[in-house]
Design a protein around this motif. Structure first.
Motif, PDB file in Angstrom:
ATOM      1  N   SER A  50      -4.068  61.431 -36.102  1.00 19.52           N
ATOM      2  CA  SER A  50      -3.927  60.065 -36.576  1.00 19.52           C
ATOM      3  C   SER A  50      -2.998  59.249 -35.712  1.00 19.52           C
ATOM      4  O   SER A  50      -1.991  58.724 -36.132  1.00 19.52           O
ATOM      5  CB  SER A  50      -3.437  60.045 -38.031  1.00 19.52           C
ATOM      6  OG  SER A  50      -4.216  60.829 -38.833  1.00 19.52           O
ATOM      7  N   LYS A 181      -7.716  59.083 -40.404  1.00 19.28           N
ATOM      8  CA  LYS A 181      -9.128  59.361 -40.663  1.00 19.28           C
ATOM      9  C   LYS A 181      -9.313  60.115 -41.974  1.00 19.28           C
ATOM     10  O   LYS A 181     -10.362  60.021 -42.608  1.00 19.28           O
ATOM     11  CB  LYS A 181      -9.726  60.152 -39.508  1.00 19.28           C
ATOM     12  CG  LYS A 181      -9.830  59.344 -38.226  1.00 19.28           C
ATOM     13  CD  LYS A 181     -10.447  60.132 -37.102  1.00 19.28           C
ATOM     14  CE  LYS A 181     -10.553  59.276 -35.840  1.00 19.28           C
ATOM     15  NZ  LYS A 181     -11.130  60.017 -34.711  1.00 19.28           N
ATOM     16  N   ARG A 184      -9.121  57.200 -44.500  1.00 20.31           N
ATOM     17  CA  ARG A 184      -9.836  55.974 -44.159  1.00 20.31           C
ATOM     18  C   ARG A 184     -10.938  55.669 -45.157  1.00 20.31           C
ATOM     19  O   ARG A 184     -11.118  54.526 -45.581  1.00 20.31           O
ATOM     20  CB  ARG A 184     -10.415  56.091 -42.749  1.00 20.31           C
ATOM     21  CG  ARG A 184     -11.241  54.904 -42.307  1.00 20.31           C
ATOM     22  CD  ARG A 184     -11.845  55.162 -40.943  1.00 20.31           C
ATOM     23  NE  ARG A 184     -10.828  55.280 -39.904  1.00 20.31           N
ATOM     24  CZ  ARG A 184     -11.077  55.660 -38.662  1.00 20.31           C
ATOM     25  NH1 ARG A 184     -12.314  55.976 -38.300  1.00 20.31           N
ATOM     26  NH2 ARG A 184     -10.103  55.733 -37.779  1.00 20.31           N
ATOM     27  N   ALA A 397     -12.949  63.613 -39.548  1.00 24.49           N
ATOM     28  CA  ALA A 397     -13.721  63.046 -38.450  1.00 24.49           C
ATOM     29  C   ALA A 397     -15.082  63.746 -38.407  1.00 24.49           C
ATOM     30  O   ALA A 397     -15.316  64.738 -39.079  1.00 24.49           O
ATOM     31  CB  ALA A 397     -12.973  63.230 -37.137  1.00 24.49           C
ATOM     32  N   ALA A 454     -18.335  55.213 -41.583  1.00 27.76           N
ATOM     33  CA  ALA A 454     -17.708  56.388 -40.981  1.00 27.76           C
ATOM     34  C   ALA A 454     -18.620  57.014 -39.926  1.00 27.76           C
ATOM     35  O   ALA A 454     -18.143  57.496 -38.879  1.00 27.76           O
ATOM     36  CB  ALA A 454     -17.382  57.415 -42.070  1.00 27.76           C
ATOM     37  N   HIS A 458     -18.089  57.369 -35.726  1.00 19.32           N
ATOM     38  CA  HIS A 458     -18.196  58.654 -35.023  1.00 19.32           C
ATOM     39  C   HIS A 458     -19.113  58.529 -33.810  1.00 19.32           C
ATOM     40  O   HIS A 458     -18.876  59.185 -32.784  1.00 19.32           O
ATOM     41  CB  HIS A 458     -18.747  59.705 -35.984  1.00 19.32           C
ATOM     42  CG  HIS A 458     -19.273  60.938 -35.302  1.00 19.32           C
ATOM     43  ND1 HIS A 458     -18.453  61.905 -34.760  1.00 19.32           N
ATOM     44  CD2 HIS A 458     -20.554  61.342 -35.051  1.00 19.32           C
ATOM     45  CE1 HIS A 458     -19.193  62.849 -34.216  1.00 19.32           C
ATOM     46  NE2 HIS A 458     -20.474  62.538 -34.377  1.00 19.32           N
TER      47      HIS A 458
END
Length: 627
Positions: A50, A181, A184, A397, A454, A458
């Protein structure tokens, strides 16, 4: 015993006494030394989790949250609240025939300026841009409140929309900057829930306040609230780092940008591309507003071609500035299909938001106030879906390809079910199932928006996340025009045909001129189905009402089935986004970092992957193994 790892511990550490790349007793399986990964030798090379998240005090966090919530609520409430104030504003300004533009101008401005807000966020601090957006919102509220003509009022709505575009985009960008993340997804769900609350309660708040004050006062009180909220964000938000660049050349460019003055930064903006992109969006949405107009849509296609030429040739070879949309984003399959997917889903979603109250009003015969409450379960589901998904699932992630596709599948299913349940003769069980279907439709939508954001983050590099967030907001803004214009046109044509057939049977096969006028009125005003005239007598006879109810029932059923079919097409579009992250860019600076052979798919050499790419790959690998 080795020291215990903590959350901020480096994921990989180079042994200080092994800078020569020796294996320290480990083998790669064939007796040779392990392959080496090179990362920056500066102190910032530590692979902490992070890197973009910030530790802030509870007081600052509370001030930021409250200030942003006020801005989000006012931005969203200006969409739905205008429907309650529309009649009194039109009467005061003598603009009945132009009342539809009260909301359209706001939505068009908000969608058109969202990409510019995202691009500016990569140059200037988000807190400064939020303060600027609140200033535009304040000016727009004052102009609207003081307007004495239609033109001035619409100008105020445009300025409000420009401020709303900044709030809509920068709220998500702030989440990307302030949260890790792992958290998030939860905060993105909170932002979406804030927009939903504003959209749901906007009409309620406007409707409650209008009897107590004039519409001018209602707009005027928004000015100080917006201004104070913007100042609150400006004073509370800490200085945030820019998103990590992907290669050494970009790092050098970023360092150069930090040394530039404000005017030098402004001079690097691609104003030609920004103007063409704005013209494209404005022309396209103007062509869809109300009756579909082909000339503005053709103009938008021409300006889009000019915009693409500007970004691919003019900016790199002539102006030398920063393109309004990076070429990497324009060429990204994942970004394109993610935007198109969001457009399709949210356009289908607008059929629920716009026509669920009409079903309750025209088919079930409830009052206007009760009909508006049909949006409560679906908006409650929208907020709940985003929060639960962000809290329990979007905590890592990596890609979310399968959840994104599955959420669209369930979304299309709920649309089909809503169409089946939109019947005139429904018992208490059917009503309960209808409310549940509305809730589930909202739940799937909220989950979908969280998953797809999200997922597209990525699929792209961190340096492009700001502009990608703004593009998603823009296509989300498109959806309102698509859902209400294209879906509305389909619905009204189907309704007119059903009413003409039914009234023809009542007239013995010949449709009278009086019936034709009645059809026009019923298509434009669903309240007439169960409404009364000035003397309190029903407008329609029992036979006419039966025809009208069946006409609305049939038209709504066909509309929802076509919306479900559109969502099914979106399933394939969303699936086409892919799930592979962008290939790591290579870095030539380096201290030596040992790692297992082939972990990231790269052979030995002088150039290796960036530290952030290593972290992303390891986290994704761990998530895959966990699954």
């Amino acid at each position: 015993m080795p020291s215990q790892a903590i959350e901020t511990s480096p994921l990989l550490l180079a042994s200080p006494d092994r800078q020569d790349g020796s294996s320290n007793g480990h083998s790669n399986g064939n007796g040779s030394s392990p392959e080496l990964y090179r990362v920056s030798s500066t102190p910032s090379a530590t692979l902490s989790a992070s890197t973009n998240s910030q530790a802030i005090s509870k007081g600052r966090g509370f001030a930021i949250a409250i200030s942003m919530w006020v801005l989000i609520f006012m931005q969203a409430s200006n969409m739905s609240g205008m429907t309650m104030a529309q009649s009194v504003v039109a009467a005061d300004l003598d603009a009945y025939e132009h009342a539809m533009w009260f909301t359209s101008t706001y939505l068009i401005a908000a969608a058109s300026f969202a990409p510019l807000a995202g691009r500016l966020a990569s140059i200037f601090a988000a807190s400064h841009l939020i303060a600027a957006s609140s200033t535009f919102f304040t000016l727009g509220a004052v102009i609207s409140a003081k307007a004495t003509t239609l033109a001035v009022f619409l100008l105020g709505r445009v300025v409000l929309g420009v401020g709303g575009a900044g709030v809509m985009t920068l709220s998500l960008i702030t989440v990307l900057q302030l949260t890790s993340k792992r958290r998030r997804g939860l905060f993105i769900g909170l932002v979406n829930a804030g927009f939903t609350v504003g959209l749901s309660l906007g009409a309620v708040v406007y409707g409650a306040l209008l009897p107590l004050m004039s519409w001018r006062t209602l707009f005027l009180i928004q000015a100080p609230l917006s201004l104070f909220a913007g100042v609150g964000v400006l004073l509370s938000m800490p200085e945030l780092p820019e998103l990590d660049s992907d290669d050494e050349d970009e790092d050098d460019l970023d360092n150069l940008k930090k040394e530039l003055t404000v005017w030098q930064k402004l001079s690097r903006i691609d104003y030609v591309g920004a103007a063409l992109l704005t013209l494209t969006i404005v022309s396209f949405l103007y062509g869809l507003a109300g009756t579909i107009q082909l000339l503005p849509i053709f103009l938008s296609a021409v300006s889009l071609a000019a915009f693409i030429f500007t970004e691919f040739w003019y900016v790199p070879h002539v102006s030398g500035g920063d393109p309004i949309v990076p070429l990497e984003v324009l060429c990204s399959r994942g970004v394109l299909f993610s935007c198109l997917s969001q457009l399709g889903v949210m356009a289908a979603r607008w059929t629920i938001l716009y026509y669920a109250p009409i079903y309750v009003l025209a088919v079930r015969g409830f009052s206007a106030a009760t009909s508006g409450s049909a949006l409560i379960p679906t908006n409650l589901g929208f907020g709940t879906g985003g929060l639960i998904v962000g809290w329990l699932h979007v905590r890592r992630a990596g890609h979310f390809w399968l959840p994104s596709v599955v959420s669209v599948i369930f979304f299309s299913s709920t649309l089909f079910i809503v169409g089946l349940l939109s019947r005139a003769h429904a018992d208490s069980l059917g009503t309960a199932c209808y409310i549940l279907a509305l809730f589930l439709n909202g739940f799937c939508t909220g989950a979908y928006l969280n998953y797809t954001l999200a997922h597209v983050l990525h699929l792209t590099r961190p340096s492009t996340h700001f502009i990608i967030t703004s593009l998603l907001a823009t296509f989300r803004g498109f959806s309102g025009s698509f859902g209400t214009s294209i879906g509305g046109g389909f619905f009204m044509r189907r309704l007119a045909v059903q009413l003409a057939d039914g009234f023809s049977r009542l007239d013995g096969g010949n449709l009278s001129s009086g019936r034709q006028v009645l059809i026009t009125r019923l298509v434009g005003s669903p309240a007439l189905v169960w409404g009364n005239d000035a003397q309190g007598h029903p407008v329609l006879t029992d036979a006419e009402r039966e025809v009208a109810v069946l006409g609305y029932e049939s038209a709504l059923g066909h509309l929802y089935r076509w919306a479900a079919f559109t969502a099914m097409v979106v399933i394939f579009i969303q699936a086409s986004t892919g799930w592979a992250a962008p290939k790591p860019r290579l870095s030539s600076t380096s201290s030596v970092l040992p790692g297992p052979s082939g972990l990231l798919g790269y052979e030995d050499g002088d150039e290796t992957v960036d530290e952030d790419e290593i972290r992303e790959a390891i986290v994704e690998h761990d998530a895959t193994m966990e699954a």
